[in-house]
Design an enzyme around this catalytic site. Structure first.
Site, PDB file in Angstrom:
ATOM      1  N   THR A  76       0.853  -1.194   0.000  1.00 26.87           N
ATOM      2  CA  THR A  76       0.000   0.000   0.000  1.00 26.87           C
ATOM      3  C   THR A  76       0.887   1.241   0.000  1.00 26.87           C
ATOM      4  O   THR A  76       0.708   2.158  -0.812  1.00 26.87           O
ATOM      5  CB  THR A  76      -0.925  -0.003   1.228  1.00 26.87           C
ATOM      6  OG1 THR A  76      -1.720  -1.190   1.196  1.00 26.87           O
ATOM      7  CG2 THR A  76      -1.823   1.218   1.250  1.00 26.87           C
ATOM      8  N   ASN A 155      -5.355  -9.718  -7.906  1.00 30.02           N
ATOM      9  CA  ASN A 155      -5.510 -10.417  -6.634  1.00 30.02           C
ATOM     10  C   ASN A 155      -6.836 -11.142  -6.490  1.00 30.02           C
ATOM     11  O   ASN A 155      -6.972 -12.012  -5.650  1.00 30.02           O
ATOM     12  CB  ASN A 155      -5.342  -9.416  -5.485  1.00 30.02           C
ATOM     13  CG  ASN A 155      -6.169  -8.173  -5.674  1.00 30.02           C
ATOM     14  OD1 ASN A 155      -5.990  -7.420  -6.622  1.00 30.02           O
ATOM     15  ND2 ASN A 155      -7.117  -7.964  -4.782  1.00 30.02           N
ATOM     16  N   GLN A 183       1.096  -9.824  -5.907  1.00 33.00           N
ATOM     17  CA  GLN A 183       0.623 -11.208  -6.006  1.00 33.00           C
ATOM     18  C   GLN A 183       1.597 -12.124  -6.745  1.00 33.00           C
ATOM     19  O   GLN A 183       1.518 -13.341  -6.603  1.00 33.00           O
ATOM     20  CB  GLN A 183      -0.746 -11.249  -6.711  1.00 33.00           C
ATOM     21  CG  GLN A 183      -1.885 -10.656  -5.890  1.00 33.00           C
ATOM     22  CD  GLN A 183      -2.274 -11.522  -4.702  1.00 33.00           C
ATOM     23  OE1 GLN A 183      -2.085 -12.742  -4.693  1.00 33.00           O
ATOM     24  NE2 GLN A 183      -2.823 -10.896  -3.669  1.00 33.00           N
ATOM     25  N   SER A 203       5.182  -6.877  -1.152  1.00 31.92           N
ATOM     26  CA  SER A 203       4.849  -6.914   0.267  1.00 31.92           C
ATOM     27  C   SER A 203       5.220  -8.289   0.828  1.00 31.92           C
ATOM     28  O   SER A 203       4.799  -9.316   0.290  1.00 31.92           O
ATOM     29  CB  SER A 203       3.342  -6.665   0.426  1.00 31.92           C
ATOM     30  OG  SER A 203       3.020  -6.457   1.770  1.00 31.92           O
ATOM     31  N   ALA A 204       6.013  -8.300   1.912  1.00 32.90           N
ATOM     32  CA  ALA A 204       6.587  -9.554   2.406  1.00 32.90           C
ATOM     33  C   ALA A 204       5.543 -10.599   2.810  1.00 32.90           C
ATOM     34  O   ALA A 204       5.733 -11.795   2.591  1.00 32.90           O
ATOM     35  CB  ALA A 204       7.516  -9.264   3.589  1.00 32.90           C
ATOM     36  N   HIS A 205       4.427 -10.137   3.394  1.00 35.12           N
ATOM     37  CA  HIS A 205       3.480 -11.139   3.931  1.00 35.12           C
ATOM     38  C   HIS A 205       2.728 -11.897   2.850  1.00 35.12           C
ATOM     39  O   HIS A 205       2.026 -12.861   3.139  1.00 35.12           O
ATOM     40  CB  HIS A 205       2.500 -10.488   4.926  1.00 35.12           C
ATOM     41  CG  HIS A 205       1.441  -9.619   4.309  1.00 35.12           C
ATOM     42  ND1 HIS A 205       0.164 -10.070   4.128  1.00 35.12           N
ATOM     43  CD2 HIS A 205       1.462  -8.345   3.863  1.00 35.12           C
ATOM     44  CE1 HIS A 205      -0.568  -9.086   3.596  1.00 35.12           C
ATOM     45  NE2 HIS A 205       0.214  -8.026   3.435  1.00 35.12           N
ATOM     46  N   THR A 244      12.833   5.345  11.129  1.00 35.69           N
ATOM     47  CA  THR A 244      13.703   4.256  11.571  1.00 35.69           C
ATOM     48  C   THR A 244      13.286   2.946  10.918  1.00 35.69           C
ATOM     49  O   THR A 244      12.097   2.604  10.901  1.00 35.69           O
ATOM     50  CB  THR A 244      13.644   4.132  13.110  1.00 35.69           C
ATOM     51  OG1 THR A 244      14.093   5.366  13.657  1.00 35.69           O
ATOM     52  CG2 THR A 244      14.512   2.989  13.608  1.00 35.69           C
ATOM     53  N   CYS A 330     -17.391  -6.849   2.025  1.00 40.72           N
ATOM     54  CA  CYS A 330     -18.228  -6.409   3.132  1.00 40.72           C
ATOM     55  C   CYS A 330     -17.854  -4.975   3.491  1.00 40.72           C
ATOM     56  O   CYS A 330     -16.894  -4.740   4.204  1.00 40.72           O
ATOM     57  CB  CYS A 330     -17.978  -7.284   4.341  1.00 40.72           C
ATOM     58  SG  CYS A 330     -19.399  -8.204   4.850  1.00 40.72           S
TER      59      CYS A 330
HETATM   60  C1  LIG Z   1      -2.247  -7.352  -0.636  1.00 43.90           C
HETATM   61  C2  LIG Z   1      -2.143  -6.440  -1.791  1.00 43.90           C
HETATM   62  C3  LIG Z   1      -1.824  -5.080  -1.630  1.00 43.90           C
HETATM   63  C4  LIG Z   1      -1.657  -4.444  -0.277  1.00 43.90           C
HETATM   64  O1  LIG Z   1      -0.552  -4.941   0.415  1.00 43.90           O
HETATM   65  P1  LIG Z   1      -0.301  -4.486   1.931  1.00 43.90           P
HETATM   66  O2  LIG Z   1       0.768  -5.364   2.405  1.00 43.90           O
HETATM   67  O3  LIG Z   1      -1.601  -4.704   2.665  1.00 43.90           O
HETATM   68  O4  LIG Z   1       0.039  -3.045   1.940  1.00 43.90           O
HETATM   69  C5  LIG Z   1      -1.697  -4.309  -2.758  1.00 43.90           C
HETATM   70  N1  LIG Z   1      -1.864  -4.819  -3.990  1.00 43.90           N
HETATM   71  C6  LIG Z   1      -2.175  -6.115  -4.186  1.00 43.90           C
HETATM   72  C7  LIG Z   1      -2.332  -6.624  -5.579  1.00 43.90           C
HETATM   73  C8  LIG Z   1      -2.331  -6.960  -3.098  1.00 43.90           C
HETATM   74  O5  LIG Z   1      -2.647  -8.245  -3.307  1.00 43.90           O
END
Ligand SMILES: *Cc1c(COP(=O)(O)O)cnc(C)c1O
Length: 406
Positions: A76, A155, A183, A203-205, A244, A330
């Site tokens: 984001t 996504n 993705q 994004s790492a997660h 930081t 939702c």
């Molecule tokens: C998950 C996702 C985001 C947002 O990632 P965050 O880690 O929540 O900031 C942005 N773009 C796509 C395509 C995503 O799948």
């Protein structure tokens, strides 16, 4: 063999942090807790060296140079930095940007923010599979266009855009190209050189790393991309992102990047086999279920399926032993059908009846078989209660029915 429920099949929302990633992070919370910007002592040097190592791993994963990686809090923030940063820095060249209606909100909303500030955005439409038309993109580029922002893969539907072709077109026309690749990292090949990418968000997660950490790739040569920062402060990350550094998170992201690169082939083969088994199993049991998006050019781990005559929320309730996403978002007051599915031409009914299954490398074949069985049973049960389904079984063509509205 007993299956532990609920089964997690929502890996496009987030992934489980790999235990090896967690191991890598722990010491940077406790023993090596230094600030990576502290230049005067070993605590700082340890932290800085962890960040350097992670920067190198993220760069390797993308085919980039470590100096081109700016750590952020996630995609984001990376999307906001790319879009608003380019808009501000290049405003004297032009105030026109190009994107697409199926982008993630983290791209759409910063662009809408710019529209309110007097910038102009061309929103490309998509076809029934979620694909853009390259000729429409070509036609949309103008002398005052400063940025094209198009996601690598969607996504919700998994549809992948032809990134290398888009990159080549942008290069030819001298326009910067940003891609939200959140993705695709670890799931499809990425190479910022051969794909002509100037800015890339990750994004790492989403690839078995920790939440709250991500990065923006910013091209340094041919052309050198310049960005106005979102925040002013200590001048970290070459002035593009003050604050930081999240050292444990960044160390974890580096490890996740290394694993994503080194284990790429086996991970992709695994999730693709699981996804195909799931999709084929569901379609065999429910022949009129419909797979949404482009089934040729798409993410390997995701299947978005509509179940006609069944309402999505009842589905989610009925299959609550499996964690998935529905085609409805939702919002606070209402149940809005997904804007992505609607832009592919799906009606509200079909959008509401769709489920996004996204498998991950921690899923098993046994789990997939359990989910197939559960979905087929539950859709069959819900349909038996649906008056529309009854009419279809009696041979009535619903498209020819004259409904009376009350
Ligand atoms: C998950 C996702 C985001 C947002 O990632 P965050 O880690 O929540 O900031 C942005 N773009 C796509 C395509 C995503 O799948």
């Amino acid at each position: 063999m007993t299956i532990k429920t609920p089964i997690y099949m929502d890996n496009s929302a987030t992934t489980q942090c790999d235990p090896r990633v967690v191991d890598k992070m722990v010491r940077y919370f406790a023993e090596d807790f230094g600030n990576a910007a502290s230049r005067n002592h070993a605590f700082g040097w340890q932290a800085e060296s962890a960040v350097d190592q992670a920067r190198e791993e993220v760069a390797l994963l993308l085919g980039a140079h470590p100096k081109e990686i700016v750590f952020t809090s996630g995609s984001t923030e990376a999307n906001n930095l790319a879009i608003k940063g380019v808009a501000e820095m290049y405003a004297s060249k032009g105030r026109h940007l190009i994107s697409c209606v199926t982008e993630h909100k983290a791209v759409i909303d910063p662009l809408k923010h710019l529209e309110q500030q007097g910038y102009e955005v061309t929103w490309l439409e998509v076809d029934g599979m979620g694909r853009i038309d390259l000729e429409a993109l070509r036609g949309a580029i103008r002398p005052d266009t400063i940025l094209v922002s198009l996601m690598a893969a969607n996504n919700e539907t998994g549809t992948a855009h032809p990134i290398a072709e888009i990159g080549a077109l942008c290069k030819e026309r001298g326009v910067l190209f940003h891609t939200d690749a959140t993705q695709v990292v670890g799931r499809m090949p990425i190479d910022v050189q051969s794909q002509g990418i100037d800015l890339l968000s990750l994004s790492a997660h989403k690839f078995y790393g920790p939440k709250g950490v991500g990065a923006l790739y910013v091209r340094r040569k041919s052309p050198r991309v310049r960005l106005a920062p979102l925040m002013d402060g200590g001048g970290h990350e070459r002035g593009m992102r003050s604050g930081t550094l999240n050292v444990p998170g960044i160390a974890g992201m580096g490890e996740a990047a290394r694993l994503a690169r080194e284990e790429f082939d086996q991970n992709v083969a695994k999730v693709q086999a699981l996804r195909d088994r799931l999709e084929q199993g569901i379609l065999a049991g429910l022949p009129d279920a419909v797979v949404n998006g482009d089934t040729e050019h798409r993410l390997p781990h995701l299947s978005n399926i509509s179940f006609p005559y069944v309402e999505g929320e009842s589905m989610i309730m009925g299959i609550k032993d499996v964690a998935v996403s529905s085609g409805s978002a939702c919002t606070s007051a209402s149940l809005e059908p997904s804007y992505v599915l609607k832009s592919l031409g799906l009606g509200d009914e079909l959008a509401h009846s769709s489920i996004r299954f996204s498998v991950g490398r921690f899923n098993t074949e046994e789990e997939v078989d359990f989910v197939v069985d559960l979905v087929v049973r539950e859709v069959t049960r819900l349909r038996e209660m649906s008056p529309l389904w009854e009419m279809v079984q009696e041979g009535i063509d619903l498209s020819k029915v004259k409904w009376t509205h009350h």
